[in-house]
Design an enzyme around this catalytic site. Structure first.
Site, mmCIF file in Angstrom:
data_model
loop_
_atom_site.group_PDB
_atom_site.id
_atom_site.type_symbol
_atom_site.label_atom_id
_atom_site.label_comp_id
_atom_site.label_asym_id
_atom_site.label_seq_id
_atom_site.Cartn_x
_atom_site.Cartn_y
_atom_site.Cartn_z
ATOM 1 N N HIS A 27 -11.254 -33.160 -44.080
ATOM 2 C CA HIS A 27 -10.144 -32.328 -44.531
ATOM 3 C C HIS A 27 -9.921 -31.168 -43.582
ATOM 4 O O HIS A 27 -10.874 -30.546 -43.122
ATOM 5 C CB HIS A 27 -10.450 -31.754 -45.920
ATOM 6 C CG HIS A 27 -10.156 -32.701 -47.031
ATOM 7 N ND1 HIS A 27 -8.877 -32.996 -47.405
ATOM 8 C CD2 HIS A 27 -10.965 -33.416 -47.835
ATOM 9 C CE1 HIS A 27 -8.914 -33.852 -48.413
ATOM 10 N NE2 HIS A 27 -10.168 -34.131 -48.694
ATOM 11 N N CYS A 31 -5.709 -34.013 -40.696
ATOM 12 C CA CYS A 31 -4.271 -34.058 -40.880
ATOM 13 C C CYS A 31 -3.566 -33.023 -40.013
ATOM 14 O O CYS A 31 -4.146 -32.047 -39.564
ATOM 15 C CB CYS A 31 -3.891 -33.881 -42.348
ATOM 16 S SG CYS A 31 -4.273 -32.284 -43.015
#
Lengths: 58, 225
Positions: free
Chosen positions: B124, B193
């Site tokens: 993440h 991301c």
């Protein structure tokens, strides 16, 4: 709505305030424990891999 | 009287929705990280306990063991000095959503740690402890150090983070085309991301295995500088 709830709680004002507090805490608990964990994967922050939708582990 | 009731109910609904949104923001920005930090510390403690009690043999030839890890099980700790001297995260097998809440996830179909091929790891960037928050700051030569309890593996980053599309699965190939690597080797790929709060792209970093040493020889130099 809130007035209606207040009028239907039992006891005097202190009792009603206490019950209201417990209700609010219970709602926050249910939100954090069940509702938000369900809703959070619908937000975009979980997509960190490159093989989603390829039959790979997701 | 009737209008008053309608206006009052409407404003109460608005206040309730506002409170709900604030609570959701608190959950996403704060509570997921509290939970994830606790889970990641727990995984690291668990690994260190297991290694300390000696259930892994020391001195064995590490890169050629055919052992596969259980999905969701932690098997390694990653250190990236660029992200801070105390930055240490557990690496778990698989990249399922639930796994990534407890640490970094190893793409199960890629090479094992230190093995020939591409050891690919996802994490993440935001929420759930923000493990890869400083990902864009990685530079060529930066160390990515991993241990499996018997061996230290020091990888070196080869180029600045590379931005690509989520469908670009070639970036975790054994020899990724865009990486500049041309021959088979012992590589590492990190994915997260991009942009920071979005999911339209992915950010990729490649590294190659620079050095290995047994844990008996102490921590690698890269962790002291």
């Amino acid at each position: 709505m809130y007035g209606w709830i207040w009028r239907h709680l039992p006891g005097n004002a202190w009792m009603r305030a206490l019950i209201s507090l417990v209700l609010v805490l219970a709602i926050v608990f249910v939100l954090f424990q069940y509702v938000f964990p369900w809703a959070e994967p619908l937000l975009p922050f979980n997509d960190v891999t490159v093989d989603q939708g390829m039959g790979g582990p997701r | 009287m009737r209008t008053r009731l309608i206006v009052r109910t409407l404003s109460e609904i608005c206040v309730t929705l506002g409170a709900l949104i604030i609570l959701l923001v608190v959950y996403v920005l704060y509570w997921t990280s509290v939970r994830a930090d606790r889970a990641m510390d727990g995984e690291i403690d668990h690994l260190q306990d297991r290694w300390a009690t000696g259930t892994v043999s020391t001195g064995a030839e590490p890169p050629s063991r055919p052992r596969r890890h259980e999905p969701g099980a932690s098997f390694s700790i990653m250190y990236i000095p660029r992200f801070g001297a105390d930055w240490a995260k557990p690496v778990l097998e698989g990249t399922a959503t639930g796994t990534l809440k407890k640490g970094l996830g190893h793409y199960a179909r890629t090479a094992r740690l230190g093995a020939l091929g591409n050891f690919a790891v996802a994490g993440h960037r935001r929420t759930y402890g923000d493990p890869f928050k400083d990902f864009p700051q990685l530079r060529p030569g930066d160390a990515v150090v991993l241990t499996d309890g018997t061996t230290w593996f020091t990888y070196r980053v080869d180029r600045r983070p590379y931005r690509t599309l989520p469908t670009d699965t070639g970036v975790i190939d054994p020899v990724p085309r865009a990486s500049g690597f041309r021959r088979p080797g012992r590589y590492l790929t990190l994915t997260t991301c991009e942009p920071e709060w979005g999911h339209s792209h992915r950010l990729i970093t490649w590294a190659h295995l620079d050095a290995t040493q047994s844990v008996a020889q102490g921590k690698p130099k890269a962790l002291y500088s």
